[in-house]
Design an enzyme around this catalytic site. Structure first.
Site, PDB file in Angstrom:
ATOM      1  N   HIS A  42      74.031  16.477  19.068  1.00  0.00           N
ATOM      2  CA  HIS A  42      73.042  17.552  19.188  1.00  0.00           C
ATOM      3  C   HIS A  42      72.492  17.957  17.821  1.00  0.00           C
ATOM      4  CE1 HIS A  42      72.198  22.034  19.996  1.00  0.00           C
ATOM      5  NE2 HIS A  42      71.177  21.354  20.457  1.00  0.00           N
ATOM      6  N   GLU A  45      69.800  15.543  16.672  1.00  0.00           N
ATOM      7  CA  GLU A  45      68.535  15.811  17.370  1.00  0.00           C
ATOM      8  C   GLU A  45      67.776  16.958  16.691  1.00  0.00           C
ATOM      9  OE1 GLU A  45      67.546  18.949  20.214  1.00  0.00           O
ATOM     10  OE2 GLU A  45      69.060  17.753  21.269  1.00  0.00           O
ATOM     11  N   HIS A  46      68.492  17.987  16.238  1.00  0.00           N
ATOM     12  CA  HIS A  46      67.855  19.085  15.500  1.00  0.00           C
ATOM     13  C   HIS A  46      67.312  18.588  14.164  1.00  0.00           C
ATOM     14  CE1 HIS A  46      68.651  23.178  17.293  1.00  0.00           C
ATOM     15  NE2 HIS A  46      69.258  22.383  18.159  1.00  0.00           N
ATOM     16  N   GLU A 122      69.888  23.830   9.365  1.00  0.00           N
ATOM     17  CA  GLU A 122      69.948  23.734  10.825  1.00  0.00           C
ATOM     18  C   GLU A 122      71.225  24.322  11.410  1.00  0.00           C
ATOM     19  OE1 GLU A 122      67.696  22.872  13.218  1.00  0.00           O
ATOM     20  OE2 GLU A 122      66.360  22.929  11.492  1.00  0.00           O
ATOM     21  N   GLU A 129      72.275  28.730  19.027  1.00  0.00           N
ATOM     22  CA  GLU A 129      72.210  28.103  20.350  1.00  0.00           C
ATOM     23  C   GLU A 129      73.600  28.092  20.984  1.00  0.00           C
ATOM     24  OE1 GLU A 129      70.360  24.062  22.406  1.00  0.00           O
ATOM     25  OE2 GLU A 129      70.351  24.283  20.228  1.00  0.00           O
TER      26      GLU A 129
END
Length: 969
Positions: A42, A45-46, A122, A129
């Protein structure tokens, strides 16, 4: 990894252009992570949107927004247990845009930059999140997921990962994962859109991806991750103090089916019919006297690559989980013993026939995203892509021959010996594991002894309107060619405006409105009358019980709903052109039915309302929202939340009488109809069912829009900074920063457009500061509220613009100050030329897409009737609004935006605003320290909130989502 390009707008049949798409397993997903990598898929992906070899400092996002591809809506990505997907929606009307977008995806494939600086930027967004998913809903979903996949790696590899890994993972570990699993051999690119030449699109894909090279050698073998089966059911009693209520979940795991042959497809249709028929029964049970649950549903979903789950979920009253569980188990046992009736299956068959017919009729107007999803499933699951023409023909051929027995056999997949997981969720512990086991044994025994009776269905009338009304006549006819609409004044006083479009062949939508609503009521009447819609809806506003009407409408695509607001009553519908008569019949029944309360339905509504209120009182976010309303709008009864003590005051007879009166007098309503309308067919139906509505002898709820009572609300004249503390299982923090807005009456048509542009600018700039620069939030939303104003054509309009985000509780005050500083900078120095160009492009793309949508035109025409510029000529009002937009777009420059920020918002912004922050409740020692700190920080504290902070525990949860897998970036 799968990469998606969806080009827009789509106005003709889009052509799918797959390139480099071997049906291989996906290279990057959470199940592939090692223990020290949990959450890294994940994070990668960021990072892709943050920096690559060619782009740095979120330049990808800035470039895509500059061409109208808004972050989040048009550029996004998701990571699940088995796959990672990147998605871009880009326009194709300018040269080179598609090529640039494909080059971005090519960068993602092998050239994502993973530096220490990139990773630190990030971390905050990913942590936020993670924090956002640790609410009641997230905890429930995670716990159920782990229980379902116990014994497999899937149970230990939730896509969000571990907080410890997110905080401490090194750039080297992230880079190692990226280089190991991102291999071109395991990727696909799907491009769908209005391409004039699909071959050139494929060549673009080859050109951009052909020059990329995977960093490591041959791709590693992707292992299978089996999920062990189990004959004995697993049980769980999950106590969640913040839960929205009590719930029951039954999940049964079976191997994923492969779709290869026509027989496979037939089986999938029969399976879909099973869940549809079962859901019809569940709905009818939920509307009986003393129902075991408020709602219940059944579905099947491929949760992970090897496993599909049959899932039943229900919401029920507190202390009602055992009764709900037994009812759910009993119903599938009833199907196993007696099956579905031919009548039940014929209803489901008609529903599915209607759906595929609608899809077929709109095959040339299909959204790019729908075609894209078909190709994704081909890549992920090897499902054939056959096209809507063949699929529609196949369904129409197969459905008539699928028997009740063929459908009923799927009930065996809900056996408690079929890798079954049974879980209940309660705010307070009531039921035990032994209670769950006893319920299973009880129902199993009844099934073995065949002591479960067959299903007993209700009688369903054949005709919706038995006595057809006499048609009305047209008193006045007006055409407005500039906007392509026709207006009719009918003999009963109802005004009809229709616009014929060809955007979707199988859609007609409409809305009718009349001035006058809840603001006209006294406080004594408000509580009862505000419940009128809810009580009447449960009884049936069209003269039939909802469960009966559901069967009557089987096979028809016609929906009509109602709303009673502060200043208006509205009804809205969506139907197929072939079912327009049915939809108009429902409107006719709405106006001619006097809803009379019955004890059974009223009792159910009150039970549901009481459960909902108790849930809201436990929910920290509802507590927060209620306090925000109180701070920003005052303590008016209209803005106050309904309490259980208020329910005791509700008079069902008065509530239903008020609702019936709201839709009684056709002469007060204007109805706008947009869609695939053939006037030669539609006008006779309009005259019969809308023109045939009888006009009452005396006026009923007739009001002048300029004389309506306004809601009492006033934004605070000074600065208010407040913390709302609420008990939480895990720390959550939500922030709302709000500013008053005043739009002058003389310049209203321009100012309303300026407000729209300013809200998008603020959202973009605050996102850049709080996420892309400081890395401390996941997302930000800027919203405008002008709904408190009465629809008078005189006077200024008041409202507010609010900035909303969630963050780490410890830095919430600092982030409020950063947002204020950014707004101050914009007021003092203005935005850049690039900022203005970006918001203009985003607005223009939304406008262009809207021009091809029925709902956009419906909204524009309604706003023209409801505009201050409307004095009987809808085209003139429409033109004034359009000219206002054009004028503002032409005038929009950094200096005019700066002036608008000074004019519309308080200037300087720091002189008048509210900042309300939701925080976890503190211990007594921390509370004392916090009060001292808050006093020095300039925060005030409401005594009532402090006194109540030790009260009830919170809740905010939806039911189990069928696929607990994806995380968007």
């Amino acid at each position: 990894m799968a990469s998606l390009i969806t080009a827009s707008p789509t106005t003709s049949a889009p052509t799918p252009s797959p390139g480099c798409a071997p049906p291989s397993p996906l290279p990057s997903s959470s199940v592939l992570e090692e223990e020290e990598e949990r959450g890294v898929a994940h994070i990668v992906e960021h990072l892709a949107f943050s920096a690559t070899k060619k782009y740095t400092n979120h330049d990808i996002i800035k470039f895509l927004e500059s061409i109208g591809a808004e972050f989040g809506a048009c550029q996004n990505a998701l990571t699940s247990s088995d796959e990672t997907i990147y998605e871009l929606l880009v326009p194709v009307d300018k040269p080179d845009l598609l090529s640039q977008a494909i080059s971005v995806l090519a960068e993602f494939s092998s050239e994502v930059r993973v530096s220490a600086e990139d990773l630190e930027k990030e971390r905050g967004a990913v942590l936020e999140e993670y924090r956002g998913g640790r609410n009641a809903a997230g905890r429930m979903q995670d716990a159920h997921w782990i229980l379902m996949f116990e014994g497999s790696k899937y149970a230990e590899r939730l896509p969000i990962g571990l907080e410890k890994v997110i905080r401490t993972v090194t750039p080297e570990t992230v880079k190692q994962f990226y280089q190991k699993w991102y291999h071109l051999q395991n990727m696909a690119v799907v491009a769908v859109g209005d391409f004039s030449d699909t071959k050139s699109v494929v060549e673009l894909i080859r050109a951009h991806f052909g020059q990329k090279v995977s960093i490591s050698g041959p791709p590693p073998v992707i292992p299978d991750f089996p999920v062990p089966s189990h004959e004995e059911p697993r049980f769980s009693c999950f106590v969640e103090s913040e839960a929205a209520g009590s719930a029951v979940m039954i999940s049964c795991k079976i191997p994923v089916d492969e779709m290869r042959t026509v027989k496979d497809y037939r089986d999938s249709l029969a399976e879909a019919m099973f869940h549809c028929a079962l859901n019809q029964r569940f709905f009818k049970i939920s509307r009986r006297k003393d129902p075991p649950y408020f709602s219940c549903s059944s579905a099947a979903d491929a949760l992970v690559r090897p496993i599909k789950a049959y899932i039943m979920t229900s919401s029920c009253r507190e202390r009602g989980t055992i009764e709900a569980l037994e009812s759910m188990l009993m119903e599938v046992a009833r199907v196993r013993l007696h099956g579905f009736s031919e009548r039940e299956i014929s209803i489901v068959r008609a529903l599915m026939m209607s759906e595929i017919e609608s899809a077929y009729l709109e095959r040339d107007q299909m959204q790019s995203t729908s075609l894209r999803d078909e190709y994704l499933q081909h890549f992920f699951r090897k499902e054939p892509v056959v096209g809507i023409e063949y699929e529609a023909q196949l369904q129409k051929t197969l459905l008539p021959y699928i028997s009740p027995a063929e459908v009923s056999k799927f009930a065996v997949n809900f056996c408690t010996t079929c890798s079954c997981v049974i879980k209940i969720v309660e705010p307070r512990a009531c039921a035990t594991i032994e209670d769950l086991k006893a319920s299973v044994l009880k129902v199993n025994a009844l099934e073995e002894e065949k002591k479960i009776s067959p299903w007993d269905d209700e009688h369903v009338p054949e005709e919706i309107v038995i006595d057809k009304p006499n048609p009305g006549s047209i008193v006045q006819h007006s055409d407005f060619p500039s906007i392509g609409v026709t207006e009719l004044l009918l003999s009963n006083g109802m005004r009809i405006c229709y616009k014929c479009t060809d955007f979707l062949d199988d859609q007609v939508i409409f809305t009718g409105f009349s001035y006058g609503g809840l603001s006209e009521l006294s406080e004594d009447e408000y509580i009862s009358c505000s419940m009128g819609s809810t009580i009447s809806g449960e009884i049936g506003v069209y003269g039939y019980k909802p469960s009966v009407l559901m069967d009557m409408l089987a096979g028809k695509r016609a929906e009509v709903g109602t709303k009673v607001g502060a200043y208006m009553r509205t009804f809205s519908g969506d139907c197929s052109p072939t079912d327009l008569e049915t939809a108009l019949q429902l409107v006719y029944l709405l106006f001619t039915t006097n809803v009379e309360p019955r004890d059974e339905e009223v009792k159910i509504v009150m039970q549901m309302a009481e459960e909902a209120i108790r849930a809201q009182e436990r929910d920290p976010y509802t507590v927060f929202a209620n306090r925000v309303r109180e701070v920003n709008y005052g303590n008016s009864y209209f803005f106050r939340p309904i309490r259980i003590s208020d329910l005791r005051k509700v008079d069902p007879i008065r509530a239903c009488k008020y609702f019936s009166d709201c839709f009684k007098d056709p002469s007060t309503f204007t109805v706008v109809i947009v869609g695939n309308i053939d006037p030669s067919v539609s006008l006779p139906l309009i005259l019969q069912y809308l023109g045939g509505i009888p006009r009452p002898a005396e006026l009923v709820l007739q009001f002048n829009r300029d004389d309506l009572k306004g809601l009492p609300f006033k934004f605070p004249a000074t600065i208010v900074r407040e913390v709302v503390r609420s008990p939480m299982v895990e720390a959550q923090c939500s922030v709302q920063l709000a500013f008053p807005v005043v739009l002058k009456n003389m310049s209203m048509m321009e100012e309303i457009h300026y407000v729209g542009f300013l809200s998008k600018l603020l959202e973009t700039k605050i996102m850049q500061v709080l996420r892309f620069k400081h890395g401390q939030i996941y997302s930000v939303n800027v919203s405008v509220f002008l709904g408190g104003n009465k629809p008078s054509r005189t006077g200024d309009v008041r409202g507010d613009i609010s900035v909303n985000f969630s963050c780490d509780p410890d830095i919430s005050s600092k982030l409020v100050d950063l947002a204020l500083e950014e707004l101050m900078y914009l007021q003092n120095h203005g935005p850049s030329d690039e900022d203005v160009s970006t918001i203009l492009e985003i607005e223009q793309r939304a406008h262009e897409n809207g021009l091809q949508e029925n709902y956009y035109w419906l909204d524009r025409i309604l706003r023209s009737y409801q505009s201050r510029a409307y004095f009987g000529d809808v085209s003139a009002s429409f033109k004034i609004q359009d000219e206002g937009r054009t004028k503002v777009r032409k005038a929009l420059t950094p200096s005019t935006v700066q002036l608008a920020l000074q004019r519309i918002l308080p200037f300087p912004c720091k002189k008048q605003y509210t900042a309300v922050i939701l925080m976890p409740q503190l211990s007594h020692l921390k509370l004392l320290k916090s009060l001292l700190q808050l006093r020095s920080d300039g925060f005030s504290r409401d005594a009532k909130i402090l006194a109540g902070a030790a009260g009830a525990v919170v809740l905010a949860v939806s039911l189990w989502r069928y696929s607990r897998s994806t995380l968007n970036s």
